[in-house]
Design an enzyme around this catalytic site. Structure first.
Site, PDB file in Angstrom:
ATOM      1  N   GLY A 236       3.941  -0.918  13.010  1.00 59.99           N
ATOM      2  CA  GLY A 236       4.309  -0.348  11.510  1.00 59.99           C
ATOM      3  C   GLY A 236       5.702   0.363  11.568  1.00 59.99           C
ATOM      4  O   GLY A 236       5.952   1.008  10.508  1.00 59.99           O
ATOM      5  N   GLU A 272       1.867  -1.337  19.288  1.00 60.80           N
ATOM      6  CA  GLU A 272       2.024  -2.841  19.103  1.00 60.80           C
ATOM      7  C   GLU A 272       2.838  -3.091  17.909  1.00 60.80           C
ATOM      8  O   GLU A 272       2.444  -3.321  16.759  1.00 60.80           O
ATOM      9  CB  GLU A 272       0.675  -3.360  19.125  1.00 60.80           C
ATOM     10  CG  GLU A 272      -0.235  -2.403  18.075  1.00 60.80           C
ATOM     11  CD  GLU A 272      -1.843  -2.874  18.110  1.00 60.80           C
ATOM     12  OE1 GLU A 272      -2.410  -3.478  19.023  1.00 60.80           O
ATOM     13  OE2 GLU A 272      -2.496  -2.734  16.975  1.00 60.80           O
ATOM     14  N   GLY A 274       5.350  -5.359  15.654  1.00 61.03           N
ATOM     15  CA  GLY A 274       5.729  -6.536  15.430  1.00 61.03           C
ATOM     16  C   GLY A 274       7.328  -6.788  14.537  1.00 61.03           C
ATOM     17  O   GLY A 274       8.147  -6.944  15.172  1.00 61.03           O
ATOM     18  N   ARG A 275       7.041  -6.373  13.345  1.00 60.36           N
ATOM     19  CA  ARG A 275       8.155  -6.675  12.524  1.00 60.36           C
ATOM     20  C   ARG A 275       9.463  -5.952  13.102  1.00 60.36           C
ATOM     21  O   ARG A 275      10.684  -6.693  13.075  1.00 60.36           O
ATOM     22  CB  ARG A 275       8.068  -5.924  10.941  1.00 60.36           C
ATOM     23  CG  ARG A 275       9.233  -6.283   9.945  1.00 60.36           C
ATOM     24  CD  ARG A 275       8.881  -5.673   8.933  1.00 60.36           C
ATOM     25  NE  ARG A 275       7.497  -5.739   8.390  1.00 60.36           N
ATOM     26  CZ  ARG A 275       7.423  -6.892   7.261  1.00 60.36           C
ATOM     27  NH1 ARG A 275       8.262  -7.553   7.065  1.00 60.36           N
ATOM     28  NH2 ARG A 275       6.002  -6.977   7.032  1.00 60.36           N
ATOM     29  N   CYS A 351       9.809 -25.042  -8.362  1.00 61.61           N
ATOM     30  CA  CYS A 351       9.758 -24.962  -9.877  1.00 61.61           C
ATOM     31  C   CYS A 351       8.938 -23.710 -10.346  1.00 61.61           C
ATOM     32  O   CYS A 351       7.859 -23.791 -10.796  1.00 61.61           O
ATOM     33  CB  CYS A 351       9.224 -26.223 -10.417  1.00 61.61           C
ATOM     34  SG  CYS A 351       9.998 -27.899  -9.616  1.00 61.61           S
ATOM     35  N   TYR A 380       7.733 -12.256  10.066  1.00 59.43           N
ATOM     36  CA  TYR A 380       6.829 -12.385   9.018  1.00 59.43           C
ATOM     37  C   TYR A 380       7.785 -13.435   7.858  1.00 59.43           C
ATOM     38  O   TYR A 380       8.147 -12.881   6.716  1.00 59.43           O
ATOM     39  CB  TYR A 380       6.565 -11.236   8.150  1.00 59.43           C
ATOM     40  CG  TYR A 380       5.867 -10.113   9.077  1.00 59.43           C
ATOM     41  CD1 TYR A 380       4.445 -10.689   9.397  1.00 59.43           C
ATOM     42  CD2 TYR A 380       6.202  -9.098   9.692  1.00 59.43           C
ATOM     43  CE1 TYR A 380       3.850  -9.962  10.129  1.00 59.43           C
ATOM     44  CE2 TYR A 380       5.414  -8.457  10.278  1.00 59.43           C
ATOM     45  CZ  TYR A 380       4.178  -8.715  10.655  1.00 59.43           C
ATOM     46  OH  TYR A 380       3.384  -8.164  11.389  1.00 59.43           O
TER      47      TYR A 380
HETATM   48  C1  PLP Z   1       0.161  -6.475  12.104  1.00 58.67           C
HETATM   49  C2  PLP Z   1      -0.287  -5.610  13.163  1.00 58.67           C
HETATM   50  C3  PLP Z   1       0.701  -4.852  13.822  1.00 58.67           C
HETATM   51  C4  PLP Z   1       2.112  -5.068  13.738  1.00 58.67           C
HETATM   52  O1  PLP Z   1       2.728  -4.461  12.583  1.00 58.67           O
HETATM   53  P1  PLP Z   1       4.116  -4.366  12.147  1.00 58.67           P
HETATM   54  O2  PLP Z   1       4.134  -3.926  10.840  1.00 58.67           O
HETATM   55  O3  PLP Z   1       4.582  -6.033  12.306  1.00 58.67           O
HETATM   56  O4  PLP Z   1       4.857  -3.375  13.212  1.00 58.67           O
HETATM   57  C5  PLP Z   1       0.040  -4.168  14.687  1.00 58.67           C
HETATM   58  N1  PLP Z   1      -1.575  -3.922  14.881  1.00 58.67           N
HETATM   59  C6  PLP Z   1      -2.294  -4.351  14.177  1.00 58.67           C
HETATM   60  C7  PLP Z   1      -3.671  -4.175  14.400  1.00 58.67           C
HETATM   61  C8  PLP Z   1      -1.842  -5.383  13.090  1.00 58.67           C
HETATM   62  O5  PLP Z   1      -2.598  -6.046  12.124  1.00 58.67           O
END
Ligand code: PLP
Length: 406
Positions: A236, A272, A274-275, A351, A380
């Protein structure tokens, strides 16, 4: 900066119109960024990449030297990630795991299970005897903690701290620990506690959440007299699409995590993201097909659209972009469509009025045939898009540099 890197710019110059749209990933830039993130993290903080942000095998492989493991959220991701980056530990999370997915994960020897409910805990314990006989199974209950003590006003705790389908209610956490600590399921072992409560937080806010999670989790373990080797404080980390230059402060975050681990000897933390790891390494590059004026506003229709790059539609933002003018002569006898004003709204070929990529972009003189590179398209983006809507061709995929580097 969302300007395409020199490698991406040079590569786009080699692409023909029929090669567009295309996703271009700069793997060297990704490796540099991941190295910076990893260097900011102190000892006893592990970095897992949340594969759902972008599971392209080349991306997973490029991250490999910098991560301790990968977080996967389905049986499909689990199989895919194991194949793409064999040998690295996996943590299996996500709500609604099916019996078949849990059995597959047990058979595959997945290193950690993030358990989302009491039912899932029972199911895992029940299946472990059959699918991983004699093996210890490391379990981290995911808990939806009420961490908002007022210091997080206005912060979007999208995944927790309020009614949500994710994780266990705090009221069920003691029952989960009891089931793991007694002999109900002898193979299951309480490895720690997992929380992923928020997204889009700055370093200081995320550290406040992490501190609250650790305090709560250590109290839970102490109540039951059980050890607590690990706490996962989630992903996050903020990615600001309205200000591409404003990056998450990994240095400050790492320093704050170091203070937290120093206060809890013997505890390993795990993050953990991601983004914030992969968003910046990808560009969705396309060309302007047409430019027109409608009721006083100018629109450019590009090849492709939100069925390839759904991020601006889902997040409600304007995707940052760079115009790459082309010197190609206009091949037709009629006038070349071009913008008269200095603001142009970029839309795709779908469209639907929702197919908006970026509104009121400063793009004076934009012409049909010019190219546009949409930045921050490495997370994403393609993998959350509704590819088959309207049946346009799929984009090309170009991974610049090798995953290993060099
Ligand atoms: C999606 C998710 C993440 C990654 O979140 P980001 O906003 O992409 O950093 C980490 N842990 C869990 C459990 C998630 O569902």
């Amino acid at each position: 900066m969302t300007e395409p890197t020199p490698a991406v710019r040079a590569h786009v110059g080699t692409l023909r119109p029929e090669d567009l749209p295309a996703y271009c990933y700069d793997l060297a830039a990704l490796r540099d960024h991941a190295a910076h993130v990893r260097a900011a993290l102190p000892d006893r903080v592990e970095l897992y990449y949340a594969a759902k942000a972008n599971p392209e095998p080349e991306i997973l492989a490029a991250l490999r030297p910098y991560v301790h493991g990968y977080e996967v959220s389905s049986g499909g991701e689990l199989t895919h990630v194991r194949k793409a980056v064999p040998g690295l530990p996996l943590a299996f999370g996500g709500p609604g795991k099916t019996p078949a997915e849990l059995a597959g994960a047990l058979t595959a020897g997945v290193e950690r299970f993030h358990v989302e409910s009491l039912h899932e805990l029972h199911l895992l314990g029940h299946l472990a005897a059959r699918h991983a006989p004699g093996h210890r199974v490391a379990v981290l209950p995911r808990v939806n903690l009420p961490v908002d003590d007022g210091s997080l006003d206005g912060v979007p705790l999208a995944m927790g701290g309020r009614p949500a389908p994710f994780g266990l209610d705090p009221a069920d956490a003691d029952e989960a620990v009891r089931l793991l600590a007694d002999d109900t399921y002898p193979q299951l072992e309480l490895r720690g506690v997992h929380a992923h409560l928020a997204s889009g937080l700055a370093a200081s806010e995320l550290l406040t959440v992490a501190g609250a999670v650790i305090t709560w989790a250590t109290a839970l373990a102490a109540r039951h007299g059980v050890p607590l080797p690990e706490v996962v404080v989630g992903g996050g980390m903020a990615v600001d699409y309205t200000d591409p230059a404003a990056r998450f402060d990994w240095t400050a975050y790492g320093a704050g995590l170091a203070r937290l681990t120093a206060a809890h000897p013997g505890l390993t933390l795990r993050i953990e993201p991601g983004r914030a790891l992969t968003a910046y390494c990808g560009w969705y590059v396309t060309e302007v097909l047409d430019v027109k004026r409608s009721h006083g506003e100018e629109f450019a229709v590009v090849r492709g659209g939100t069925h390839h790059l759904r991020t601006p539609a889902t997040k409600g933002h304007d995707q940052p972009c760079t115009v790459l003018p082309t010197g190609t002569p206009w091949p037709h006898p009629w006038p070349r469509p071009a913008a008269n004003g200095d603001r142009v709204t970029l839309t795709g070929q779908l469209c639907t009025p929702k197919d908006l990529l970026a509104r009121h972009v400063p793009a004076a003189g934009l012409r049909a045939g010019d190219r546009v590179a949409f930045g921050m398209a490495g997370a994403y983006a393609w993998n959350i898009s509704h590819h088959d809507f309207l049946m346009h061709p799929r984009p090309g995929f170009h991974f610049l540099g090798t995953p290993e580097g060099g």
